[in-house]
Design a protein around this motif. Structure first.
Motif, PDB file in Angstrom:
ATOM      1  N   LEU A   1      82.114   9.782 -49.431  1.00  0.00           N
ATOM      2  CA  LEU A   1      82.429  11.019 -50.140  1.00  0.00           C
ATOM      3  C   LEU A   1      82.248  12.237 -49.235  1.00  0.00           C
ATOM      4  CD1 LEU A   1      80.829  10.371 -53.655  1.00  0.00           C
ATOM      5  CD2 LEU A   1      83.220  10.083 -52.958  1.00  0.00           C
ATOM      6  N   ARG A   2      81.198  12.212 -48.425  1.00  0.00           N
ATOM      7  CA  ARG A   2      80.944  13.313 -47.485  1.00  0.00           C
ATOM      8  C   ARG A   2      82.099  13.434 -46.494  1.00  0.00           C
ATOM      9  NH1 ARG A   2      76.628  11.452 -45.397  1.00  0.00           N
ATOM     10  NH2 ARG A   2      75.230  12.200 -47.002  1.00  0.00           N
ATOM     11  N   ARG A   3      82.584  12.296 -45.992  1.00  0.00           N
ATOM     12  CA  ARG A   3      83.699  12.287 -45.037  1.00  0.00           C
ATOM     13  C   ARG A   3      84.965  12.853 -45.679  1.00  0.00           C
ATOM     14  NH1 ARG A   3      87.326   8.664 -44.982  1.00  0.00           N
ATOM     15  NH2 ARG A   3      86.039   7.023 -45.883  1.00  0.00           N
ATOM     16  N   ILE A   4      85.261  12.450 -46.898  1.00  0.00           N
ATOM     17  CA  ILE A   4      86.455  12.940 -47.596  1.00  0.00           C
ATOM     18  C   ILE A   4      86.322  14.436 -47.864  1.00  0.00           C
ATOM     19  CG2 ILE A   4      87.762  12.821 -49.772  1.00  0.00           C
ATOM     20  CD1 ILE A   4      88.315  10.448 -47.938  1.00  0.00           C
ATOM     21  N   ALA A   5      85.144  14.858 -48.307  1.00  0.00           N
ATOM     22  CA  ALA A   5      84.922  16.285 -48.573  1.00  0.00           C
ATOM     23  C   ALA A   5      85.126  17.099 -47.301  1.00  0.00           C
ATOM     24  CB  ALA A   5      83.529  16.509 -49.147  1.00  0.00           C
ATOM     25  N   ALA A   6      84.573  16.634 -46.192  1.00  0.00           N
ATOM     26  CA  ALA A   6      84.725  17.349 -44.921  1.00  0.00           C
ATOM     27  C   ALA A   6      86.192  17.400 -44.499  1.00  0.00           C
ATOM     28  CB  ALA A   6      83.884  16.680 -43.836  1.00  0.00           C
ATOM     29  N   HIS A   7      86.890  16.304 -44.712  1.00  0.00           N
ATOM     30  CA  HIS A   7      88.311  16.233 -44.350  1.00  0.00           C
ATOM     31  C   HIS A   7      89.137  17.242 -45.151  1.00  0.00           C
ATOM     32  CE1 HIS A   7      91.998  14.425 -42.873  1.00  0.00           C
ATOM     33  NE2 HIS A   7      92.435  14.351 -44.111  1.00  0.00           N
ATOM     34  N   THR A   8      88.740  17.472 -46.393  1.00  0.00           N
ATOM     35  CA  THR A   8      89.490  18.417 -47.231  1.00  0.00           C
ATOM     36  C   THR A   8      88.961  19.839 -47.122  1.00  0.00           C
ATOM     37  OG1 THR A   8      88.099  17.949 -49.161  1.00  0.00           O
ATOM     38  CG2 THR A   8      90.119  16.624 -48.893  1.00  0.00           C
ATOM     39  N   GLY A   9      87.906  20.035 -46.298  1.00  0.00           N
ATOM     40  CA  GLY A   9      87.354  21.370 -46.102  1.00  0.00           C
ATOM     41  C   GLY A   9      86.356  21.790 -47.162  1.00  0.00           C
ATOM     42  N   GLU A  10      85.928  20.847 -47.976  1.00  0.00           N
ATOM     43  CA  GLU A  10      84.957  21.139 -49.029  1.00  0.00           C
ATOM     44  C   GLU A  10      83.551  20.868 -48.526  1.00  0.00           C
ATOM     45  OE1 GLU A  10      85.499  22.234 -52.247  1.00  0.00           O
ATOM     46  OE2 GLU A  10      87.597  22.486 -51.662  1.00  0.00           O
ATOM     47  N   HIS A  11      82.628  21.719 -48.920  1.00  0.00           N
ATOM     48  CA  HIS A  11      81.216  21.437 -48.634  1.00  0.00           C
ATOM     49  C   HIS A  11      80.538  21.147 -49.965  1.00  0.00           C
ATOM     50  CE1 HIS A  11      77.268  21.335 -46.961  1.00  0.00           C
ATOM     51  NE2 HIS A  11      76.871  22.188 -47.899  1.00  0.00           N
ATOM     52  N   ILE A  12      80.149  19.902 -50.137  1.00  0.00           N
ATOM     53  CA  ILE A  12      79.459  19.483 -51.356  1.00  0.00           C
ATOM     54  C   ILE A  12      78.070  19.036 -50.941  1.00  0.00           C
ATOM     55  CG2 ILE A  12      79.477  17.900 -53.320  1.00  0.00           C
ATOM     56  CD1 ILE A  12      82.547  17.686 -52.911  1.00  0.00           C
ATOM     57  N   PRO A  13      77.040  19.623 -51.542  1.00  0.00           N
ATOM     58  CA  PRO A  13      75.673  19.233 -51.177  1.00  0.00           C
ATOM     59  C   PRO A  13      75.434  17.738 -51.374  1.00  0.00           C
ATOM     60  CG  PRO A  13      75.663  21.175 -52.603  1.00  0.00           C
ATOM     61  CD  PRO A  13      77.070  20.665 -52.557  1.00  0.00           C
TER      62      PRO A  13
END
Length: 153
Positions: free
Chosen positions: A107-119
């Motif tokens: 999930l962290r990898r996907i979030a980073a790929h989409t430019g999202e920062h999710i704690p």
């Protein structure tokens, strides 16, 4: 169903209905599904379906009713294939999708790929909520359940 799928179903039906009466025994529907490469329904689904189509207990089914049932099985198979493809976006390169688990790292990898920062705490909570079987990750069954429950599929 596609034209080719209908033609194949008709061939299988006619092979079983050698007398040309226009119906086959319900007990042979599993043979039809197997011949078409479709998954068998769960025992519960099978029982419900049989009660619905054979309400007068004749023990047989006509072609049109069988086609409706087979069409539903094809739709389910198509939906499952789409869900597997979506699952694979989280687990690229995995060879055994049935054993794969989506983790917080995925999930962290996907979030980073989409430019999202999710704690991390939120990512961990997402996995914890979706992981009903307690396997420390979101398996394919968990993923499909969540996608259907949320109406995304």
């Amino acid at each position: 169903m596609t034209y080719e799928q209908r033609e194949e179903l008709r061939e299988v039906f006619d092979t079983i209905d050698q007398t040309g009466r226009g119906y086959i025994p319900i007990s042979r529907v599993s043979n039809v599904l197997q011949a078409l490469g479709l998954e068998q329904p769960s025992p519960e689904d099978w029982e419900q379906w049989c009660a619905r189509v054979d309400f007068d207990n004749t023990g047989r089914i006509g072609y049109e009713t069988l086609e409706e049932f087979v069409s539903l099985r094809y739709d389910e198979m198509d939906q499952k294939n789409e869900l597997v493809a979506a699952f694979m976006l989280f687990k690229p390169g995995v060879t055994d999708v049935e054993k794969a688990k989506i983790t917080t790292d995925d999930l962290r990898r996907i979030a980073a790929h989409t430019g999202e920062h999710i704690p991390d705490e939120e990512l961990e909570e997402m996995v914890r909520i979706a992981d009903l079987d307690g396997t420390e990750g979101v398996g394919l069954d968990d993923f499909m359940r969540i996608m259907r429950k949320t109406g995304l599929f």
